[in-house]
Structures are given as structure tokens and as C-alpha cells.
Scaffold this motif. Structure first.
Motif, short mmCIF file in Angstrom:
data_model
loop_
_atom_site.label_atom_id
_atom_site.label_comp_id
_atom_site.label_asym_id
_atom_site.label_seq_id
_atom_site.Cartn_x
_atom_site.Cartn_y
_atom_site.Cartn_z
N ILE A 1 2.80 -46.92 50.81
CA ILE A 1 1.70 -46.07 50.37
C ILE A 1 1.49 -46.31 48.88
CG2 ILE A 1 0.94 -43.69 50.01
CD1 ILE A 1 2.57 -42.93 52.51
N GLY A 2 0.26 -46.59 48.50
CA GLY A 2 -0.07 -46.69 47.09
C GLY A 2 -0.35 -48.09 46.56
N LEU A 3 -0.07 -49.11 47.35
CA LEU A 3 -0.46 -50.45 46.93
C LEU A 3 -1.96 -50.62 47.08
CD1 LEU A 3 2.28 -52.72 48.56
CD2 LEU A 3 2.09 -52.09 46.16
N PRO A 4 -2.59 -51.43 46.24
CA PRO A 4 -4.02 -51.66 46.38
C PRO A 4 -4.35 -52.37 47.69
CG PRO A 4 -3.10 -53.15 44.75
CD PRO A 4 -2.02 -52.16 45.09
N ALA A 5 -5.55 -52.14 48.19
CA ALA A 5 -5.99 -52.82 49.42
C ALA A 5 -5.92 -54.33 49.21
CB ALA A 5 -7.41 -52.39 49.75
N GLY A 6 -5.40 -55.02 50.22
CA GLY A 6 -5.30 -56.47 50.15
C GLY A 6 -4.07 -57.00 49.46
N ALA A 7 -3.21 -56.11 48.94
CA ALA A 7 -1.99 -56.56 48.28
C ALA A 7 -1.12 -57.32 49.28
CB ALA A 7 -1.22 -55.38 47.70
N PRO A 8 -0.59 -58.47 48.90
CA PRO A 8 0.19 -59.28 49.84
C PRO A 8 1.49 -58.62 50.27
CG PRO A 8 0.31 -60.21 47.63
CD PRO A 8 -0.74 -59.14 47.59
N GLN A 9 1.92 -57.58 49.55
CA GLN A 9 3.17 -56.91 49.93
C GLN A 9 2.99 -55.93 51.08
OE1 GLN A 9 1.98 -57.02 46.80
NE2 GLN A 9 3.56 -57.79 45.39
N HIS A 10 1.72 -55.63 51.43
CA HIS A 10 1.50 -54.76 52.59
C HIS A 10 2.13 -55.40 53.82
CE1 HIS A 10 -0.96 -51.45 51.20
NE2 HIS A 10 -1.79 -52.27 50.59
N PHE A 11 2.81 -54.61 54.62
CA PHE A 11 3.43 -55.15 55.82
C PHE A 11 2.40 -55.63 56.83
CE2 PHE A 11 7.24 -52.28 54.79
CZ PHE A 11 7.84 -53.29 54.06
N VAL B 1 5.70 -39.61 56.50
CA VAL B 1 5.81 -40.15 55.14
C VAL B 1 7.22 -39.89 54.65
CG1 VAL B 1 4.99 -39.97 52.76
CG2 VAL B 1 3.37 -39.80 54.66
N VAL B 2 7.83 -40.93 54.06
CA VAL B 2 9.20 -40.79 53.56
C VAL B 2 9.30 -41.31 52.14
CG1 VAL B 2 10.31 -40.94 55.83
CG2 VAL B 2 9.82 -43.04 54.55
N GLU B 3 10.27 -40.78 51.41
CA GLU B 3 10.64 -41.32 50.10
C GLU B 3 11.71 -42.36 50.32
OE1 GLU B 3 12.36 -39.81 45.76
OE2 GLU B 3 11.52 -38.36 47.19
N LEU B 4 11.53 -43.53 49.74
CA LEU B 4 12.43 -44.64 49.99
C LEU B 4 13.67 -44.61 49.12
CD1 LEU B 4 9.80 -47.53 50.25
CD2 LEU B 4 10.73 -46.11 52.08
N HIS B 5 14.82 -44.90 49.73
CA HIS B 5 16.04 -45.08 48.96
C HIS B 5 15.90 -46.29 48.04
CE1 HIS B 5 19.21 -42.84 51.61
NE2 HIS B 5 18.13 -42.12 51.42
N ASP B 6 16.57 -46.26 46.92
CA ASP B 6 16.56 -47.42 46.02
C ASP B 6 17.10 -48.67 46.73
OD1 ASP B 6 15.41 -46.04 43.97
OD2 ASP B 6 17.26 -45.75 42.83
N ALA B 7 18.05 -48.48 47.63
CA ALA B 7 18.60 -49.64 48.35
C ALA B 7 17.53 -50.31 49.20
CB ALA B 7 19.77 -49.21 49.22
N SER B 8 16.68 -49.53 49.83
CA SER B 8 15.58 -50.09 50.61
C SER B 8 14.58 -50.80 49.71
CB SER B 8 14.87 -49.00 51.41
OG SER B 8 15.66 -48.57 52.49
N GLU C 1 8.34 -52.23 40.61
CA GLU C 1 7.08 -52.55 41.28
C GLU C 1 7.03 -52.06 42.72
OE1 GLU C 1 6.59 -56.75 41.08
OE2 GLU C 1 6.22 -56.79 38.91
N VAL C 2 8.18 -51.75 43.29
CA VAL C 2 8.23 -51.38 44.71
C VAL C 2 7.81 -49.92 44.87
CG1 VAL C 2 9.65 -51.30 46.78
CG2 VAL C 2 10.17 -52.96 44.97
N PRO C 3 6.85 -49.63 45.75
CA PRO C 3 6.44 -48.24 45.97
C PRO C 3 7.62 -47.35 46.35
CG PRO C 3 4.89 -49.73 47.01
CD PRO C 3 6.05 -50.57 46.55
N LYS C 4 7.50 -46.08 46.00
CA LYS C 4 8.58 -45.13 46.28
C LYS C 4 8.37 -44.35 47.56
CE LYS C 4 9.96 -44.51 41.45
NZ LYS C 4 10.21 -43.53 40.36
N ILE C 5 7.17 -44.40 48.12
CA ILE C 5 6.90 -43.69 49.38
C ILE C 5 6.23 -44.64 50.37
CG2 ILE C 5 6.79 -41.37 48.38
CD1 ILE C 5 3.75 -41.59 48.45
N ALA C 6 6.38 -44.31 51.62
CA ALA C 6 5.85 -45.18 52.68
C ALA C 6 5.69 -44.39 53.97
CB ALA C 6 6.79 -46.36 52.91
N TYR C 7 4.91 -44.95 54.88
CA TYR C 7 4.89 -44.45 56.25
C TYR C 7 6.02 -45.12 57.02
CZ TYR C 7 -0.03 -43.20 55.36
OH TYR C 7 -1.20 -42.69 54.86
#
Length: 266
Positions: free
Chosen positions: A81-91, A165-172, A187-193
Motif C-alpha cells: 500500500i502506498g507505492l505509486p501506480a505502475g511501480a515495478p515493486q508492486h506484486f 491491512v497489516v503493518e509489516l515486520h522489519d524482517a519482511s 524504501e520498502v512500504p510499511k503497510i500492505a494488504y
């Protein structure tokens, strides 16, 4: 291609191969056989895919096999959650390049990491999962034993939700840096679906592809430690419909143990 060792941990089937290429080929052929078997019984097969480097060899082989993809619906199991549309890091972007855009699926259903109303997005995707009940889950295991983004102690084996929605562990988050998806942790988002553990495990068949030395400790915890949310992947040992695909590198710590009460090799 040959299996070096076969065994079980609880009800979980284990297959160990010499390298990740052999692992990926066997996993792909196994999944293809299951898809074709299900197509004898039903019109559409619904599959959840993981987006991770651990899936590369498996996905590369899978798209070459004889499967009627026009009768397959595709889902994925997590998204930033929070990366811009089209970002290559999107899964969804990763899976688009690996499989979603390379075979003619009936439908590809992606989580949208750019919408403002995250609760509505969870509800939308949950409704799709209910409309198209999962037949096959193709997953990995995280370096910290997460399943999708169900991190240690945050995972809930009886979660009433399908998507949250979850907050990601630093290890993840660090794993994403380790795999070259981001340059630095910041650079890694802190929250995700994420799809929840029950959502992932609703499938008729579950296949977990876990190659490489960086996963050896996670594999050890998965197969040896007490089944609990301390190590979410331990839940796989309760599943008679699941298979864990390892290579020598990821199984290294298991091989080092002379006696394992939880693992039985043939």
C-alpha cells in the motif's frame, strides 16, 4: 529430474531436490497435473499465486505446460500500500511479467495498492474470493516464516477475515531488500494488504516452493518447531493437502540434524 528425499512432517508432504531448477520443474508439473485433474470436474479453476523470487523457476516452467488457461482465474496473495501506480515493486507488476500477462487467463484479479479506501478494497477482494472459491494456492515461505504477509505473532490461524491491512515486520521488509526489490529498507512500504492464513489455506491443494540458502532457517522452524503463530508456516504441518518443495540449500539445516522427531523421511 529426481527427488533426493521424500518425507512428511505431520501431514505435510516434503520433496527435496538437488537445485531450484529441479524443484521448480517438479512443482510446475505437479500443479499442472492438479489443474488438469480439476478441469475434469469443473469448468473454472481458481488459483492464488505468490509474488517472490522463490517462485521464478516454478512459474517459468508452469507457463510452458499443457494447461487450458482460459479456464483458470488468477489471484495474488499480497500487495504493498502506498507505492505509486505502475511501480515495478508492486506484486501485481511482478506477477504480470512472470505469468499474468503471459498466458490467457479467464480472469486476473489483482489487489489495488493505490486506492485511498483500503477497507473497501479488502471487502472487494474478499467478495471475489467468495465468488470464486480457491482451488489451488501456490505460495512460498518468508525468511521469518511468514505466509503472504502474515508475519510472526501477527498471523491468526482462525482469522475471521479473508483480506486485511497489516503493518509489516522489519524482517519482511528487509527480505525485499535482500531480494533486490528495493535498494534500502527505508524504501520498502510499511503497510500492505494480505490474504489471511485461513484464506490461503481454504484451497483444495496447497503447494509451497521454498528454494535457496536464505530460507534454510525458516524451513527448519517450519518443520521442527511447535505449531504456533510464532512461526506461521508451521501451520502447513496440519494440512494433508499440502506439499513443500525444497532444494538442498533450503533443507540444509534439516539435513544437519541427526534426529528429528517431527520429520520422517522415506
Amino acid at each position: 529430474m529426481s527427488i533426493i528425499k521424500k518425507g512428511t512432517a505431520g501431514q505435510l508432504e516434503i520433496r527435496i531436490f538437488e537445485n531450484r531448477e529441479q524443484l521448480g520443474e517438479d512443482a510446475a508439473r505437479t500443479v499442472a497435473e492438479k489443474i488438469n485433474e480439476l478441469h475434469q470436474e469443473q469448468e473454472i479453476v481458481n488459483i492464488i499465486f505468490a509474488a517472490a523470487a522463490s517462485q521464478n523457476e516454478f512459474l517459468a516452467k508452469l507457463i510452458t505446460l499443457d494447461i487450458d488457461w482460459t479456464r483458470v482465474n488468477a489471484f495474488h496473495m499480497d500487495e504493498y500500500i502506498g507505492l505509486p501506480a505502475g511501480a515495478p515493486q508492486h506484486f501485481s507488476y511482478f506477477l504480470g511479467g512472470q505469468i499474468f500477462n503471459r498466458v490467457p487467463f479467464a480472469n486476473v484479479f489483482c489487489l489495488n495498492g493505490t486506492v485511498e479506501n483500503t477497507e473497501e478494497e479488502c471487502e472487494r477482494y474478499s467478495a471475489l474470493l467468495l465468488q470464486y472459491p480457491t482451488d489451488i494456492t501456490c505460495m512460498g515461505i518468508g525468511e521469518n516464516t511468514h505466509l503472504a504477509f502474515n508475519d510472526p505473532f501477527m498471523a491468526d490461524f482462525n482469522d475471521p477475515k479473508l483480506v486485511k491491512v497489516v503493518e509489516l515486520h522489519d524482517a519482511s521488509r528487509q527480505q525485499q531488500v535482500n531480494e533486490g526489490c528495493f535498494d534500502v529498507l527505508e524504501e520498502v512500504p510499511k503497510i500492505a494488504y494480505t490474504l489471511t492464513v485461513p484464506a490461503l489455506l481454504k484451497a483444495k491443494a496447497i503447494y509451497s516452493m521454498v528454494p535457496g540458502p536464505s530460507k534454510s532457517q525458516a524451513v527448519y522452524h517450519t518443520l521442527v518447531d511447535e505449531i504456533s503463530v510464532k512461526y506461521p508456516s508451521t501451520i502447513l504441518r496440519t494440512l494433508p493437502n499440502a506439499c513443500l518443495f525444497l532444494d538442498v540449500a533450503s533443507a540444509e539445516m534439516v539435513f544437519q540434524e541427526s534426529e528429528l522427531q517431527t520429520v520422517v523421511f522415506e
